[in-house]
Design an enzyme around this catalytic site. Structure first.
Site, PDB file in Angstrom:
ATOM      1  N   SER A 169       0.583  -1.180   0.062  1.00 49.70           N
ATOM      2  CA  SER A 169       0.251  -0.207   0.127  1.00 49.70           C
ATOM      3  C   SER A 169       0.748   1.241  -0.061  1.00 49.70           C
ATOM      4  O   SER A 169       0.284   2.221  -0.534  1.00 49.70           O
ATOM      5  CB  SER A 169      -0.923   0.107   1.209  1.00 49.70           C
ATOM      6  OG  SER A 169      -0.057  -0.014   2.414  1.00 49.70           O
ATOM      7  N   ASP A 209      -1.164   5.442  11.798  1.00 51.92           N
ATOM      8  CA  ASP A 209      -0.935   3.879  12.375  1.00 51.92           C
ATOM      9  C   ASP A 209       0.466   3.485  12.414  1.00 51.92           C
ATOM     10  O   ASP A 209       0.648   2.342  12.396  1.00 51.92           O
ATOM     11  CB  ASP A 209      -1.946   2.803  11.150  1.00 51.92           C
ATOM     12  CG  ASP A 209      -1.157   3.163   9.757  1.00 51.92           C
ATOM     13  OD1 ASP A 209      -0.383   3.954   9.458  1.00 51.92           O
ATOM     14  OD2 ASP A 209      -1.844   2.395   8.928  1.00 51.92           O
ATOM     15  N   HIS A 217       1.228   4.158   7.235  1.00 49.06           N
ATOM     16  CA  HIS A 217       1.148   4.873   6.067  1.00 49.06           C
ATOM     17  C   HIS A 217       1.138   6.407   6.215  1.00 49.06           C
ATOM     18  O   HIS A 217       0.653   6.800   7.030  1.00 49.06           O
ATOM     19  CB  HIS A 217      -0.392   4.619   5.896  1.00 49.06           C
ATOM     20  CG  HIS A 217      -1.053   3.135   5.431  1.00 49.06           C
ATOM     21  ND1 HIS A 217      -1.364   2.068   6.441  1.00 49.06           N
ATOM     22  CD2 HIS A 217      -0.889   2.503   4.068  1.00 49.06           C
ATOM     23  CE1 HIS A 217      -1.629   1.136   5.857  1.00 49.06           C
ATOM     24  NE2 HIS A 217      -1.068   1.129   4.600  1.00 49.06           N
TER      25      HIS A 217
END
Length: 217
Positions: free
Chosen positions: A15, A191, A194
């Site tokens: 991601s 978090d 990210h």
């Protein structure tokens, strides 16, 4: 500057690389490269070295582990025939062991991680001019934190593979550590994984520095 005229530069990962890029092909139209470090690398290259015409492709997929990369490697890397390849993978390989502790089938442990990444690198390196390995990272300043410690161990595997296969190596954790000396992790990533724009710029700069980008141009 080590990238040459009309070369294709492909990024693959999870991601952090994906960052909302276009599917199935992460290149071309406005926003197709996503909102993260890949798009910043492209912007810096285009604005500073327009005469090179570097083609940047984003093949990151959110949630991927090195196991997932292996499954899609032929289509998303080999068939693309890149001149340069950058791999950043490992965050989910570690993270799933902590956020999904009872779902063992989703865990990618060290032996599998090293064997799979090494195999992908060894079969791909002869086909490209440059191969860049970027470590996974965890935005935690305490190196004794359990997940941070595990991430560092996976990062050490990336460094070992890079050294043994003569690849370019980027220690993203070391780059982030300089920020973590001054900035609380939550200010960079809610978090701790990210990152915001500042974190993605840091990753882009780390990559560009490794390939000889001239910041004085």
């Amino acid at each position: 500057m080590e990238l040459k005229r009309n070369q294709k530069l492909l990024f693959i990962g999870d991601s952090i690389t994906d960052c909302e890029r276009a599917k199935p092909e992460g290149e071309g139209l406005f926003g197709a490269l996503g909102k993260g470090y890949v798009s910043f690398v492209n912007a810096f290259l285009t604005s500073t070295y327009p005469e090179l015409g570097i083609r940047v492709v984003n093949k990151g997929i959110s949630g991927n582990t090195v196991r997932d990369l292996k499954e899609r490697w032929q289509e998303d890397v080999m068939n693309q025939k890149p001149d340069w390849l950058s791999i950043m993978i490992g965050i989910n390989d570690v993270w799933r062991q902590y956020d999904l502790p009872f779902m063992k089938d989703k865990h990618v442990y060290m032996n599998e991680y090293e064997e799979t990444l090494r195999n992908l690198v060894e079969k791909t390196k002869p086909q490209v001019e440059g191969l860049v390995l970027m470590t996974p990272y965890y935005l935690e300043a305490n190196p004794e934190d359990e997940m941070r410690k595990a991430m560092d161990e996976y990062g050490a595997v990336v460094q070992k593979i890079a050294e043994e296969t003569n690849c370019y190596f980027i220690d993203t954790q070391a780059a982030f550590n300089k920020l973590l000396d001054k900035i609380y992790p939550a200010a960079l990533a809610w978090d701790r994984v990210h990152p915001n724009e500042a974190g993605h710029i840091l990753l882009a700069r780390a990559f560009l520095n490794k390939v000889g980008f001239d910041w004085s141009k």
